[in-house]
Design a protein around this motif. Structure first.
Motif, short mmCIF file in Angstrom:
data_model
loop_
_atom_site.label_atom_id
_atom_site.label_comp_id
_atom_site.label_asym_id
_atom_site.label_seq_id
_atom_site.Cartn_x
_atom_site.Cartn_y
_atom_site.Cartn_z
N VAL B 527 42.40 40.63 27.82
CA VAL B 527 42.17 39.76 28.60
C VAL B 527 42.71 40.78 30.32
CG1 VAL B 527 42.82 37.98 30.28
CG2 VAL B 527 42.87 37.72 27.35
N LEU B 528 42.29 40.57 31.19
CA LEU B 528 42.56 41.79 32.09
C LEU B 528 42.24 41.23 33.00
CD1 LEU B 528 41.36 44.09 30.07
CD2 LEU B 528 40.71 45.10 32.34
N LYS B 529 43.72 41.15 34.20
CA LYS B 529 43.89 40.45 35.35
C LYS B 529 44.12 41.49 36.39
CE LYS B 529 46.30 36.69 32.16
NZ LYS B 529 47.82 36.27 31.51
N VAL B 530 44.11 40.88 37.12
CA VAL B 530 44.57 41.52 38.33
C VAL B 530 45.99 41.44 38.90
CG1 VAL B 530 44.13 39.91 39.96
CG2 VAL B 530 44.25 41.78 40.85
N ALA B 531 46.84 43.04 39.31
CA ALA B 531 48.50 42.61 39.04
C ALA B 531 49.01 42.18 40.75
CB ALA B 531 48.83 43.78 38.29
N SER B 532 48.90 41.85 41.06
CA SER B 532 49.30 41.49 42.94
C SER B 532 49.88 40.60 42.48
CB SER B 532 47.87 41.48 42.94
OG SER B 532 48.72 41.17 44.38
N PRO B 533 50.94 40.36 43.22
CA PRO B 533 52.15 39.38 43.55
C PRO B 533 51.86 38.22 44.69
CG PRO B 533 53.06 41.35 43.82
CD PRO B 533 52.00 41.60 43.12
N ARG B 534 50.93 38.99 45.46
CA ARG B 534 50.50 37.80 46.76
C ARG B 534 49.27 36.86 46.19
NH1 ARG B 534 53.17 38.70 51.75
NH2 ARG B 534 54.52 40.50 50.56
N ILE B 535 48.41 37.17 44.86
CA ILE B 535 47.22 36.25 44.56
C ILE B 535 47.76 34.97 43.88
CG2 ILE B 535 45.12 36.27 43.56
CD1 ILE B 535 44.81 39.22 44.13
N LEU B 536 47.93 34.00 44.62
CA LEU B 536 48.09 33.29 43.91
C LEU B 536 47.91 32.16 42.01
CD1 LEU B 536 49.98 31.12 46.44
CD2 LEU B 536 50.87 32.90 44.24
N HIS B 537 46.40 32.55 42.83
CA HIS B 537 44.85 31.74 42.11
C HIS B 537 44.28 32.85 41.45
CE1 HIS B 537 47.50 28.03 42.74
NE2 HIS B 537 47.12 28.12 43.37
N LYS B 538 44.62 33.79 40.73
CA LYS B 538 43.88 34.90 40.21
C LYS B 538 42.71 34.73 39.91
CE LYS B 538 47.89 37.21 38.35
NZ LYS B 538 48.75 36.86 38.96
N THR B 539 41.85 33.56 38.91
CA THR B 539 40.92 33.00 38.85
C THR B 539 40.25 33.23 39.84
OG1 THR B 539 41.84 31.91 36.88
CG2 THR B 539 39.74 31.78 37.20
N ASP B 540 40.28 32.87 41.14
CA ASP B 540 39.19 32.09 42.08
C ASP B 540 38.76 33.05 43.16
OD1 ASP B 540 40.48 29.80 41.26
OD2 ASP B 540 41.82 29.11 42.70
N VAL B 541 39.57 34.54 42.66
CA VAL B 541 38.75 36.20 43.84
C VAL B 541 38.31 36.48 42.48
CG1 VAL B 541 40.85 35.04 45.38
CG2 VAL B 541 41.05 37.06 43.48
N GLY B 542 38.00 36.34 41.31
CA GLY B 542 37.15 36.87 40.66
C GLY B 542 38.62 37.74 39.83
N GLY B 543 40.25 37.70 39.66
CA GLY B 543 40.51 38.48 39.04
C GLY B 543 41.08 38.36 37.49
N VAL B 544 40.41 37.91 37.23
CA VAL B 544 40.17 37.77 35.50
C VAL B 544 39.35 37.54 34.80
CG1 VAL B 544 41.71 35.78 33.58
CG2 VAL B 544 41.96 35.81 36.11
N LYS B 545 39.31 38.32 33.62
CA LYS B 545 38.54 38.45 33.17
C LYS B 545 38.75 38.51 31.09
CE LYS B 545 35.19 40.00 35.78
NZ LYS B 545 33.62 39.76 36.32
N THR B 546 38.14 37.34 30.45
CA THR B 546 38.96 37.36 28.83
C THR B 546 37.59 37.20 28.36
OG1 THR B 546 37.70 34.67 29.37
CG2 THR B 546 39.56 34.93 30.24
N GLY B 547 38.30 36.85 27.22
CA GLY B 547 37.37 37.79 25.53
C GLY B 547 37.39 39.10 25.27
N ILE B 548 37.26 40.21 25.86
CA ILE B 548 36.40 41.57 26.03
C ILE B 548 37.10 42.06 25.01
CG2 ILE B 548 36.73 43.73 27.22
CD1 ILE B 548 38.07 41.77 29.52
N SER B 549 36.16 42.54 24.25
CA SER B 549 36.39 43.44 22.61
C SER B 549 35.66 44.29 22.37
CB SER B 549 35.51 42.12 21.74
OG SER B 549 34.38 41.71 22.07
N SER B 550 35.79 45.05 23.50
CA SER B 550 35.29 46.66 23.19
C SER B 550 35.64 47.53 24.52
CB SER B 550 33.47 46.94 23.39
OG SER B 550 33.07 47.09 24.32
N PRO B 551 35.88 48.97 24.23
CA PRO B 551 36.50 49.64 24.94
C PRO B 551 35.39 49.20 26.35
CG PRO B 551 35.93 50.94 22.89
CD PRO B 551 35.14 49.40 22.68
N ALA B 552 33.75 49.50 25.76
CA ALA B 552 32.83 49.58 27.12
C ALA B 552 33.45 48.14 27.84
CB ALA B 552 31.11 49.23 26.46
N GLY B 553 33.38 47.27 27.31
CA GLY B 553 33.97 45.91 28.22
C GLY B 553 34.81 46.01 29.04
#
Lengths: 701, 701
Positions: B527-553
């Motif tokens: 899972v990739l997540k934006v690292a910023s303590p200022r962002i409370l709800h990361k999902t809401d700003v497109g800051g989270v991507k899940t289920g990534i299973s390749s280097p290209a991904g």
């Protein structure tokens, strides 16, 4: 019905079974009629006496040499029918049957009661009771009861299904000063019931508040209709007892299980504006409030107090009860600041301080009452060394009189030191309690009533001309012929589609090959579900396979489902496997119906899915109240599901109009077909555009 | 502290600021001391007088020619310090400072109050007040107040932070007959507070019930400790006001937002066995109940009534309040059947019918009281023609006396007809109310207290010797040096792992290439997540991507996240992107902590995920109460999440022990590090075996 005048204002009353013996019911009734100051003629009837309490006694009612408008029967049960027949012949217009020994004692009594009713119907006589204490109208005045207490004259009408409670309340009112317009003991309600008396009291100029204690309602639809109209005119406060948990256990649907047995009453009362209370304390506290106070236009309460602590407690309770603390106009705050001592609280609560004179109370009270942001005022008084409660009471009364549209309540927390002041308020009709919380509960009740009264009445009913009733009838005919009560999923989908409910297409198949053929025609992906009306939770027994996207998959799923279900439930009858078009996932909702014996279909809406019974985010309405979109959307708005539909945390909003439409269609379907006893659609998927009804369960009788 | 004897039972009292003028506070105190029958010496002090109320008056306290144990100060605020100093020199042991004009008037007053406290500390004097009404002990007796009413002697101790409420209740008690052991006005609580008085009253042989009205608590941990011990001995009933919604708005974490500002008090009271009430009515109804009644051993209530309606209302209310209707022993039912009339109700409620004599009441009462399945009895009496309330009262008193272990309550619904009978019960100490609901509410309160009292006290604290405190310290040091308050996800995971909380590994990366390298090492999926303590709800700003299973991904996701977050929040500081091992989905939970100013860390547990604030299935405990597994599991059991964990609708049960362990570790972590102000783990995934802490947020101060 010609009205209840012959009961409440008869020109003459015969007491059949009158007695000379003090302490006997037949004596008490005659004495009560005389002592209450009844102005009509009183005719004691008893073949063994010639005179009772100074009145001529007649051997039977037919011997009375003048018109008899009402007769009170206090003869033994065995003689009631004969006496009633004579009354009929005499032309009596109304019977009040005190005698017990009817429905309440079993089958034989029930038969007797039926015959009594027949006699009354034959002669067109009104029938109150049997097995009742009688009735009182303080304005006529008439006291046709055997109660030991005649109440004060007032504007509360009280109808009670329990004679004991009625007697207890009469006695209680003698020490609290509560005044009544009418008091009626309903008894067995063989004919007249609370419905008739509510209808009558709604137009009675002497009645301002209607109170009922009831244990059941005999005619749900008529109650709804009468109460809805009456509640627009006057507050109706009901203590309905007999809340039992037993009913809920029997329900087989989600909706039924969530509803429980008492919910229909709750929902019905709410929808027709009846204020339901849970205790006798509340019943009479609210009665006092409604009888004495104006109805507030809104929920903003102002507090004027001479001490901090009670002000804080009152503030807490206002928040707790869902009312709001008024925020004063700037000009009000400035005027308070200019004239009150510097330490005074000038925001809400207004703290006029412990040394407040009546004049200071008056100034603050008049200012906050005049503020347009204040809907009602609560005055708190604690006894300090310099408090003059009587003077404060006088300024409160004056303030109430100069602002008649805004309720003014008082809480005088204390005893001896405040009793004179509290007495003055009681006399002047300002509701005054010992503690602030009771006053706040009453303001809340008044406000709720205002809310109901201000909803415009919607009478027209939408109908669905395009609904295909024939298809529904045909399906039900098949199911009945098949000796089933529960529809298969494919049948339920057919019924739904006939009413324009967007059900996902579903076809029943009996072999893997047939299933593949159907799936090929339908298009992938598909869902396979075991078809067996006996299995309530198909997922739990491996009876559901989702996301199948190939012929081989369909075949495999068919076989696995049959195997798994046979393993879990070896004896269950399986009709086959349903192939259903797999719909994209949306917000999961439940829409359902359970039918109440008294009030008919109760429609449910809430969060759906497998956790529906865990999350319990469901709200209910009687189908009759769901005819317009606004009412349905108000229903939705009570749930968390609605928050999701509107677009929670950045999700796109879903098609609320489509959800509303489906609820309307379900309501129409279950109204058109009373044989539908239970219905669950779970889940309904709501999308950005449109919805999909997935798993539909319908049970018929 | 040496105890409060010098306040409650001083051998001598000086009244400094005593006055000859009736109506003045300084006069009222002297008169009250004399009139209450105080047996010690009274020394009025006033330089302008030589005699007050027949007593020698002294110019200053040092002029009193004998020991002065307690001094009541009623001099102007400006003279309080001097007077207190003289008292100190004189060897006075306790001061009751009536004078106002301290903390409550602002900064200057606060300074004066601090100096007053310093003076008291210097001389070792107890300090009650300032700004209070004084104190009363009816058993000494002593009345060191200016109140107009001296209460009846009784066993209720009442401590009030509001002087007005105290005065109001004294006056109110004069008309209700309520008796007190001690009444104390706490005033500004500069030194002595409700905590000291609760501690004292717990051991006071004359006190049976402790009542408090408070607006705040000055020392949360000490309150908890003292109240927990005291509540095991005597019921403590608290009306805590000042419930405001304002606090909740400021919270930044889920846990904080769910907690609100009043929850800490609720949780604290519950955990230390304090009974919290919401209204003055409840406070005093319960006071009466606890003062007069035995504590029921269980929740099974029997009803004996002479009429059906009230019996049904009472039954409803028993269910409504969460008590149970007792089911009688077979032998009880048979005995009732054998001796009561055939129409009588012999199950619960026992209906002894409207014509019941006292003898019939007695028979039924004795039978149900003797039944081992009955924990308490409620007797209902309505006035019928043949009811003899006084005789019934006598048999009730007798029945109570023969079964002293079981509470007997009465509801006499009526007025004049029942008043003599009700009076007899009041005299004999059988709690009697007008309506059954109030009695039932009291029985519920008594039962709840019994529940608390019977929980064995757990005192030992588990600790986590293996916890790696150094790592946590190091992380916090870094964060502080970085001038941040919120930890990055990778930092929070490090802290969690140091305390044995199974956090999914997470690594902060700053370039797509670095992210790929980390993911390769970690193993897919990630899972990739934006690292910023200022962002409370990361999902809401497109800051989270899940289920990534390749280097290209990974590369692609890194770029998309940065772009999306920059688009939504162009100005936010981004530390990079965290790569986290993607864990299999389990039951979604939230475990969190918010720190209360008074009571310290409040631990939250409930359903997790993005809907946590919508579903609000969360329960709270103070960390201090979560030291053993049983207490934690009891906490879990209050939620719907627990139902899921146990295996809902055929799902496999999850690892509850692992959840309990994590809660224990979180509690330990936040206790060890008071600088953690808020913490959220949402979601925690619970599996059949083990759990995984996914998204951890930690805020420090």
């Amino acid at each position: 019905m010609a009205g209840l005048t012959s009961l409440f204002r008869p020109r003459s009353v015969a007491v059949i079974g009158a007695s000379r013996t003090p302490g006997k019911i037949g004596n008490a009734i005659v004495r009560n009629l005389i002592e209450c100051g009844y102005q009509g003629k009183i005719y004691p009837v008893n073949p063994k006496e010639s005179e009772i309490e100074g009145l001529v006694c007649y051997p039977q009612v037919t011997a009375v040499p003048a018109e008899v408008e009402m007769a009170v029967l206090a003869v033994p049960a065995a003689k009631v029918l004969e006496a009633a027949g004579e009354c009929g012949k005499k032309g009596v217009r109304a019977l009040t049957v005190i005698t017990a020994g009817f429905k309440e004692v079993g089958k034989e009594g029930l038969d007797l009661e039926k015959k009594l009713l027949e006699t009354c119907n034959k002669y067109g006589m009104l029938l109150l009771g049997p097995n009742c204490v009688g009735l009182i109208d303080t304005h006529t005045p008439i006291n046709a009861t055997f109660a030991a207490t005649f109440p004060y004259k007032g504007d509360i009408a009280f109808f009670s299904q329990s004679g004991a409670i009625l007697l207890a309340i009469l006695d209680w009112s003698s020490s609290t000063g509560l005044g009544f317009s009418k008091v009626v003991s309903l008894g067995n309600k063989a004919s007249l019931s609370e419905i008739d008396f509510i209808e009558d009291a709604a137009d009675d100029p002497y009645t301002r508040v209607i109170l009922c204690y009831i244990e059941d309602i005999v005619d749900g639809p008529r109650f709804l209709e009468v109460a809805r109209r009456a509640a627009k005119k006057k507050p109706i406060i009901v203590l309905k007892s007999g809340v039992s948990q037993a009913g809920a256990l029997a329900a087989s649907s989600h909706t039924g299980a969530l509803a429980g047995s008492d919910l229909a009453y709750d929902t019905a009362f709410q929808q027709c504006g009846v204020i339901r209370v849970r205790s006798m304390t509340e019943l009479f506290d609210l009665a006092v409030a409604f009888s004495k106070s104006a109805i507030p236009a809104g929920d903003r309460v102002a507090i004027v107090t001479n001490s901090g602590g009670p002000g804080i407690i009152a503030t807490d309770n206002i928040e707790l009860k869902g009312l709001r603390m008024a925020r004063f106009d700037k000009s009000t705050i400035e005027e308070l600041r200019a004239s009150l001592p510097p330490e005074a609280g000038i925001y809400n609560p207004v703290d006029v301080l412990g040394d407040a004179s009546a004049g200071r109370y008056e100034f603050a009270l008049q200012k906050v009452l005049a503020d347009p942001n204040v809907d009602s005022v609560l005055v708190l008084v604690c006894p300090t060394a310099v408090t003059r409660p009587a003077e404060i009471s006088r300024v409160i009364i004056k303030a109430r009189d100069t602002h008649p549209g805004k309720p003014v309540f008082a809480a005088y927390t204390g005893g001896r030191l405040l009793s004179e002041g509290a007495g003055l308020l009681a006399e002047a009709g300002v509701p005054c309690f010992t503690f602030p919380e009771t006053a706040i509960e009453c303001i809340k009740g008044l406000y709720n009533y205002n809310q109901y009264r201000s909803i415009p009445a919607v009478e027209e009913k939408h109908s669905l001309p395009e609904a295909d009733r024939k298809t529904v009838k045909a399906v039900f005919y098949d199911v009945t012929r098949d000796r089933r009560l529960t529809l298969l999923g494919s049948e339920a989908a057919e019924v739904a589609i006939a009413y324009g409910i967007p059900a996902a297409p579903a076809v029943l198949t009996t072999t893997p090959e047939e299933a593949v053929a159907v799936a090929e025609k339908m298009g992938y992906p598909v869902v396979l579900k075991v078809a067996s009306p006996r299995i309530l939770h198909k997922t739990d027994v491996g009876g559901v396979k989702t996301g199948i996207s190939s012929p081989a998959g369909v075949k495999q799923a068919f076989i696995e489902i049959m195997e798994s279900v046979h393993r879990y439930l070896p004896k269950v009858v399986i009709h086959g496997v349903e192939v259903q078009k797999m719909m994209p996932k949306g917000t999961e909702l439940i829409i359902g119906m359970t039918r109440d014996v008294q009030f008919g279909p109760l429609i449910a809406f809430g969060l759906g899915g497998v956790y529906v019974n865990l999350l319990k985010d469901v709200t209910f309405r009687l189908a009759g109240g769901l005819t317009d979109e606004k009412a349905i959307e108000q229903m939705l708005a009570e749930t968390k599901a609605y928050t999701l539909l509107k677009g929670y945390r950045g999700e796109t909003p879903k098609d609320i109009a489509a959800v509303v439409d489906v609820i309307r269609r379900v309501a129409q379907l279950v109204t058109d077909f009373p044989e539908i006893t239970e219905m669950d659609i779970n889940p309904v998927f709501a999308y950005e555009k449109g919805i999909s009804a997935l798993d539909i369960k319908i049970t018929i009788s």
